[in-house]
Enzyme design. Structure first.
Site, PDB file in Angstrom:
ATOM      1  N   HIS A  53       8.380 -17.546  40.864  1.00 44.69           N
ATOM      2  CA  HIS A  53       7.022 -18.087  41.073  1.00 44.69           C
ATOM      3  C   HIS A  53       6.551 -18.963  39.915  1.00 44.69           C
ATOM      4  O   HIS A  53       5.571 -19.681  40.046  1.00 44.69           O
ATOM      5  CB  HIS A  53       6.031 -16.938  41.287  1.00 44.69           C
ATOM      6  CG  HIS A  53       6.211 -16.260  42.607  1.00 44.69           C
ATOM      7  ND1 HIS A  53       5.389 -16.482  43.675  1.00 44.69           N
ATOM      8  CD2 HIS A  53       7.159 -15.399  43.046  1.00 44.69           C
ATOM      9  CE1 HIS A  53       5.809 -15.768  44.713  1.00 44.69           C
ATOM     10  NE2 HIS A  53       6.882 -15.099  44.353  1.00 44.69           N
ATOM     11  N   ASP A  98       2.244 -24.771  34.894  1.00 52.00           N
ATOM     12  CA  ASP A  98       1.962 -23.791  35.949  1.00 52.00           C
ATOM     13  C   ASP A  98       2.994 -23.963  37.055  1.00 52.00           C
ATOM     14  O   ASP A  98       3.288 -25.102  37.449  1.00 52.00           O
ATOM     15  CB  ASP A  98       0.548 -24.052  36.512  1.00 52.00           C
ATOM     16  CG  ASP A  98      -0.128 -22.797  37.055  1.00 52.00           C
ATOM     17  OD1 ASP A  98       0.583 -21.838  37.386  1.00 52.00           O
ATOM     18  OD2 ASP A  98      -1.374 -22.802  37.152  1.00 52.00           O
TER      19      ASP A  98
END
Ligand code: ADQ
Length: 478
Positions: free
Chosen positions: A173, A385
């Site tokens: 992720h 991110d």
């Protein structure tokens, strides 16, 4: 270490993640377990519906000395639940230590200095083994296993050793760093080999997948080609597929919630509560040093000081959900941000009218959606991110195609959301200019951008993410 939960071994899909998708609630007359809101479970829910599935993870329980852990339910809304128990020491060394003190910063461009401790790696190895054993005991013959995220990178190889009959997928992720950074890791080889135990390794972005393939070449001497790499396996070899699968959100769900009269009314009320301004700037993040919360606070305050934004015209709401409070770097970033908010408000606020409204608390889903509906400009300025779901949630909630997103080019989301105001978060002047530019854009320009953004978010939604990953893993996509 105990494993609890159903043992009939008949589930078709096994999902493995550090945390179980449940939380304990004793606020009703009958204390009970319930599904934890948000997160991976909401993401996977649509795909899990309609097939037998079991989720294996840690419940988050750390009973005090002499106390028992609470029994988990065997099943929750049709999903099998299997708990892995961890000790306080394991949580400290494996989770707070190696996962969040070494891997998390290293994989986010080393924006904080990673700390590599041998004891912590040993605990990481040990806990990965516990997870792999739990899956090996649960998964049905020939079943599919989907392992999630950076805490469990050794699980695929451990599992393949124990259960070569399984089809194993892994999804990261967070970003996978360039090899120049990854090579710092004393256990780089073990982690790469751990991941290569999977049949399919998925990343948020093409860059992440390429970085991983590059690392297999540089550090393991393999010869990746296209989106595959062959790895030695017994006397022959096995092919591992490596691809990007950008995660999406339940766009329809956010859209529907945003349209409810309750949320619409709450959004209006919020704007009134925050004073009579024209533009509301919003930031929503886990309180994490990768999220660049300080970047946007600085840009916002400088824009006010320099008159790029008119203080009587604008206000900002920054929501930071408490996160990893036991890790030192997180205590430091909290102090830094709160100091900054205090300074800006001291310098630029007025009685009853702070320049920045700041909340350090989890926010219920309806309230969060009302914030998205209320805000004119969303600020998403991470230094790095994996994806960033907040940007997508905001866009899904802009039901009348208004509003603007200022988005860091170092998020996975920036690769898809090209109609956002894309910024380099290291360039405060550029962020400032983007604030002014978003504030000054015509409604037509903003609608043109938002329509494109909504098309992106609704098309590449979470349902598609899950279906594509599983279809690739299960071989229906050639
Ligand atoms: P995170 O780093 O947690 O996820 P993000 O993708 O933004 O980052 O997800 C945060 C989630 O928390 C969002 O769903 C948001 O609504 C929620 N949230 C934030 N603040 C909140 C608050 N105050 N109260 C309640 N909820 C709040 C990791 C990676 C990301 C990747 C996701 C999914 O770091 O890059 O997008 O996984 O793969």
């Amino acid at each position: 270490m105990t494993i609890s939960g159903p043992t009939d071994g008949v589930s078709e899909l096994v999902v493995v993640a550090n945390r179980l998708p449940v939380e304990y609630s004793d606020d009703s007359a009958q204390a009970r377990w319930r599904r934890s809101p948000g997160g991976l479970v909401s993401a996977l829910e649509p795909a899990l519906r309609g097939r037998r599935a079991t989720w294996i993870g840690w419940s988050g329980q750390l009973p005090a000395e002499g106390e028992e852990t609470l029994d988990l339910p065997d099943e929750l809304d049709g999903l099998g639940i299997v708990g892995v128990d961890l000790t306080a020491e394991q949580v400290e060394l494996f989770y707070e230590g190696f996962s969040n003190g070494a891997l998390w910063p290293l994989y986010h461009d080393a924006v904080a200095t990673p700390a590599y401790h041998r004891l912590e790696y040993e605990a990481y190895h040990e806990v990965n083994r516990v997870f792999a054993d739990a899956v090996a005991a649960q998964a049905p013959e020939g079943g599919t296993v989907w392992v999630h995220d950076y805490q469990l990178q050794l699980v695929p190889a451990m599992l393949r050793d124990a259960r070569p009959d399984l089809r194993i997928g892994f999804f990261l992720h967070i970003p996978f760093p360039p090899v120049e950074l990854f090579a710092q890791l004393p256990w780089r080889r073990q982690l790469l080999e751990g991941l290569l135990g999977a049949d399919l390794v998925g990343f948020q972005t093409h860059d992440g997948a390429q970085n991983f393939l590059g690392a297999t070449r540089r550090l393991l001497g393999l010869e990746p080609g296209g989106d595959r790499v062959d790895v030695p396996d017994g006397s022959g070899h096995r092919t591992v597929r490596v691809q990007d699968f950008p995660i999406g959100i339940d766009a329809e769900g956010f859209d529907a919630l945003a349209r409810t009269p309750e949320v619409q009314a709450r959004a209006l009320e919020m704007r009134r509560e925050m004073g009579g301004f024209r533009l509301l700037f919003l930031g929503v993040d886990r309180l994490d040093y990768t999220k660049g919360i300080d970047v946007r606070l600085r840009a916002f305050s400088e824009a006010l000081e320099e008159g790029l934004l008119d203080a009587s015209d604008v206000t900002m709401l920054q929501v930071a959900v408490p996160s990893r409070g036991n890790v030192e770097e997180y205590q430091r970033i909290r102090d830094d941000i709160e100091l900054l908010v205090g300074r800006v408000n001291g310098d630029l606020g007025r009685l009853g009218d702070p320049a920045i409204h700041y909340l350090h608390q989890p926010i219920p889903r309806e309230e969060l959606v009302a914030m998205y509906v209320a805000a004119d400009v969303l600020l998403v300025t991470p230094l790095r991110d994996g994806m960033n779901l907040v940007a997508k949630e905001y866009i899904a909630c802009r039901t009348v195609s208004t509003g603007a997103v200022i988005l860091s080019e170092f998020t996975g989301a920036a690769k898809q959301l090209e109609a956002a105001f894309i910024v380099n978060p290291y360039d405060i002047d550029a962020v400032k200019r983007a604030l002014a530019s978003a504030a000054g854009s015509s409604p037509e320009e903003l609608t043109r951008r938002m329509e494109k953004l909504r098309a992106n978010v609704f098309e590449d939604d979470v349902d598609r993410w899950v279906r594509t990953f599983l279809a690739t893993l299960e071989g229906t996509v050639p």
